[in-house]
Every structure is written in C-alpha cells, then in structure tokens.
Design a protein around this motif. Sequence first.
Motif, PDB file in Angstrom:
ATOM      1  N   TRP A 151       0.634  -1.202  -0.310  1.00 59.04           N
ATOM      2  CA  TRP A 151       0.193   0.172  -0.083  1.00 59.04           C
ATOM      3  C   TRP A 151       0.390   1.107  -0.250  1.00 59.04           C
ATOM      4  O   TRP A 151       1.704   1.042   0.940  1.00 59.04           O
ATOM      5  N   GLN A 152       0.502   2.279  -0.512  1.00 57.89           N
ATOM      6  CA  GLN A 152       1.372   3.539  -0.676  1.00 57.89           C
ATOM      7  C   GLN A 152       0.155   4.437  -0.658  1.00 57.89           C
ATOM      8  O   GLN A 152      -0.401   4.484  -1.875  1.00 57.89           O
ATOM      9  N   SER A 153       0.812   5.890  -0.307  1.00 53.86           N
ATOM     10  CA  SER A 153       0.087   6.870  -0.770  1.00 53.86           C
ATOM     11  C   SER A 153       0.945   8.040  -0.580  1.00 53.86           C
ATOM     12  O   SER A 153       1.837   8.377   0.480  1.00 53.86           O
ATOM     13  N   ILE A 154       0.529   8.946  -1.169  1.00 54.64           N
ATOM     14  CA  ILE A 154       1.396  10.143  -1.392  1.00 54.64           C
ATOM     15  C   ILE A 154       0.498  11.417  -1.063  1.00 54.64           C
ATOM     16  O   ILE A 154      -0.493  11.445  -2.525  1.00 54.64           O
ATOM     17  N   TRP A 155       1.051  12.462  -0.083  1.00 53.15           N
ATOM     18  CA  TRP A 155       0.253  13.643  -0.304  1.00 53.15           C
ATOM     19  C   TRP A 155       0.966  14.400  -0.037  1.00 53.15           C
ATOM     20  O   TRP A 155       1.340  15.008   0.685  1.00 53.15           O
TER      21      TRP A 155
END
Lengths: 309, 257
Positions: A189-193
Amino acid sequence: MADGGDEPDEAEELSGRQKAEIAKWFLANAPAGEIQYVAKDVRSILGDDGIYEMAAAEAYPVHNKAHLIALQMPDRSGEVLITAYGELDKNNYFEPRTAQVATVDHVKQVCTNVRPASDEELPSPYIEEFRSTLADELSKYVGETYPKGTCAVYCISGKDAEGPGADFEFVIVISAAKYSPQNFCNGRWQSIWNVDFKDDPQFVEIKGKILVGSHYFEEGNVHLDAKNEFKDSTIFQSPEDCAASITNIICHRETEFMASLEESYVHLPDTTFKDLRRKLPVTRTLFPWNNTLQFSLTRDITRELEIGQ
Amino acid sequence: MEAAMDLMRRISPKESETALSTLLSLLPHHSADLLSQVDLPLQVCMDQHLMKEFILCEYNRDADSYRSPWSNKYFPPLEDGPLPSAQLRKLEIEANEVFTVYRDQYYEGGISSVYIWEDHNESFIACFLIKKDGSRTGHGRRGYLQEGSWDAVHVIEVGPEEEGTAHYCLTSTVMLSLTTENKSSGTFNLSGSIRRQMSHDLSVAEGHLCNMGKMIEEMEGKLRNSLDQVYFGKTREMVCTLRPPPPDGIQLRLPEN
C-alpha cells in the motif's frame, strides 16, 4: 561479444546493451517484494554476470524508490523510506524524523550507514515545528491503521522560511508492505500526499494518490492494481491545528478508498465477473451435451428457411 | 527454461506479451518450449469468404497463414496448407456449431473456434478457444466494465478407442483482465492467468463431442470459481492485512473545523 552489435549479419544475436535493457525491464516490472527472485531468474537467463550487474545497478534504485521500500537503519533508530523526496544523491536518503542521512546499498536493499544531517539539509525551526507536529500526529494514525506501515513527512519547498509570510510545501509518504513468499502472496500500500501551505490566502491545499498492489501466484498468477487520486483543502492555522486537520483528511480519504475497494470485491462474483463469463448458462441449467443434435437441426432448418426466402 | 517460467508467473499478466517476446529474443533455442508453455491473449482474424471472425493459435497456423474453422481455408491464402481428414473435419464442423451455442449461453457474446487434427496412433487433438470482450464498448451486457477480457484455451488429447472407451486429457488456460473505473472509487484492476489439467477415461457411446464438451464445461466452471473465490479472494485478504478494516461500530474520524 562486441558492444552494440548492429551488424546486419548479427541481427539475430542481441547486443550486450539490448540484453541489459531487457534485464532492466524485468527488474523494473517486478511485483512488490519479488525483485530478488526476478533478479535470480534474470541472472540465470542472461548467463552473463557483467550484463546483469550493469542492469541491476540501474534498475534497483528505480524499483526501490517506486515501491517506497523501508530499510532498517543500522543504529536501531528505526526505518528510512527510500523515496525521491528524501533523495540527496543515488545512495543517500534523508530521514526527517531522526534528522539523519542514510547511506543505502540499493541492490542488497540494506542501509549501511547513517550520519546526522547537516544544518543546510534541515528545515528552519519555524518550518520544522509544522513538519514535526504533523509527522507526530500522522505516525499515531499510521501506527493504529497499518500493522506494517511507515510514514515520513518531507519539506520539498520553502524549508528555509524563518516565520509567517512564506509559502511552503510538504510531502507525506505512507508505505506499507507485506511479503509472504511462502504463501505465494505479496502486497503493498502506498499513499503520497502533497500538502501546499499558502500564506495568502491562509489556505492549505492537499493532493493525494493511493496505490495498492497485491499478487497471488500459487499455481497461477493474479494481480490486483487499484489506485485513486484525491483533492482537498483546509485552513492554514497553528501547527497543532494543521496537523490534526490534515491527518483527519488523510484518514478519512484512505478509509473511504478502502471501503470502495471492498465494494469492488463484493460486486465481483455476481455483477462484474458476469460480464466476462456467467456461472451458469442463460438457461440456468448445464449445457445439454447429450442432446446437441437439436442445435445442428435448428441450424439446418434456419438455413433452409433462409434459402427458401 | 525454469527461470523463464518463474518470471512468467511473477510479471503481471498484462505485460505477458512483452515478457514473452523478450524471453524469445534472449532464449531463441527455447522458442518452441516457450511458445507451447506460455499462453498469450488470443488474436482474431476475419474469414474473408464467410465474413466471420475466427481465433488464431499455433494449432491452425501454417507458415504465416491461419485456417478458418468456418470455410476450412487459410488466410492469407496458402496453397497446400494442411487440412484435417474428412472424418475429423466433420467432427470439427459439428464441434464449432455446438460450441457456438455453448459460448453464447455462458458468455452472451464473444468469439469461439474449434480445431481438430490427427495425432499419432489413431488418436486426435482438439483445441477449443473462446475470446470474450466484456467491456461496456464490447460484449459487456451489463456495462460494468471499463475493460474486460477473457481468453480460454482448452487443448484436449483423445486417445484411441479401446473396448468402447477412450482416454481424454484436457489442459485448460484462462487469462483474464477486468477494470472498473469511477470517480469515487478510482481504478480497480484484476488480471490473471491460471492453467489446470484433467484426465478421464470415458465411454464413447455418446460420442467424443459430448465427452469433450462436458469436461470443458466442468473445467471452465472450476477455473472461474477458483479465480473468483481463491485468487481474487487472496489478493483481497492481502489488502486487508496491509490495512485491516476498523472493527465494527467505530465511527470514522471526520475532519474537524
């Protein structure tokens, strides 16, 4: 073999450069947690360690950054995320929480050394207050939500601002991976904000993307790839209030994404998958293989009718 | 060869064409093995005589031409292209007709082709192919899929008849990809391929086509079921391991202010 064998009579034989490009393609397309296995296969197929090492030296850093892998730092101070946002040069990555610079060996996927970051590498105290308050709030959320999660908050512009009156921008990276090769299953899982603090008007713009991949390959090969992008905003307030509201927005969006992913899975068996192949024929009974003559006969009649018309 | 097959089960099935063509260029001396062991999404061609599409595979290919099961002719035209015997051609025609009805009942669209040819010792091989585009711009009846493809290859070896029974050995592969897309949930793609084998000794009283058809129907049901229940289920489990769903009853933390 000569490098760049472009001679027409060698058209069938690939040049070393071409082989390296192919090797890089396989390494770059390795699923999460499987690059070492792909590398082993590629190495044995190439049968040329020189070419393999050339390809690996180029492909691993790309893979490690794209997959946001987390490496244990040797001084037991935690993990460093390999990201483009913390990259100082090919082998050195800034770790903002501990204010250290980690030296990594990309191909071995280990961190070999750490040193304290220099003053020029660190944000100003004014920026650092916003950054560390947000990072603390966020790691609480990540700790509660992702059993194997790591997060980092980088300042990617305006890090030297001394006080109010300037714009600055953070990038939040959340990365979680689970490798279970003995069960033929890996996932990430990866999230970039991107969090853009605008001084005038006092406004914080948030743009995010989430990417989820999962691979199951026991006697088969099935991949899930899911992604989405988001936009949101909040008011530029004190470091504490910003940290709380940004973390809340991220939590809310990620929970929403997870719910819609679940919903997609729930709809699979009876709706989505049905458009590819039904569980049962339209007649709702198994196909009458014992009595197929009827189909040929009907066809003959139809044909005769067509001719007769 | 072992390493090449291991790579093929790791690389996403969406990239299988690129992966296979690069492996072929790296391992030209294994090309026959690779082509027979790696399945790729099926291609179709138009039968110019009957204006009807048919599916291409290694089994109806000669040089650069492919034989249509409808007109029994090669496209592009080929002189002296091999043809099945009159007896097998009769079975092939019947198999194509019946399989078209079967395909329509399960797939509500798509294309199918059946090829049959002689093997050694009075045995024969039949290959049943199905290609379905289930996207909303293709044959997706319900319009749920942005993109959706299902390719099935069933190769069945039928041994010589002995005392009223024959040995049937079926190898089936299904390759699929499905994508749903919308603003709130984003892009969701599942793609995969699985291959299984099944063997039976069956009485030929009801005919070869009946036996082959039943085996294929059973196998397709099993493959669909294990993709749905096992393979998709495992990828879902993995996502839930990465980010476990919150226990019931806990409210979302809503943005303050």
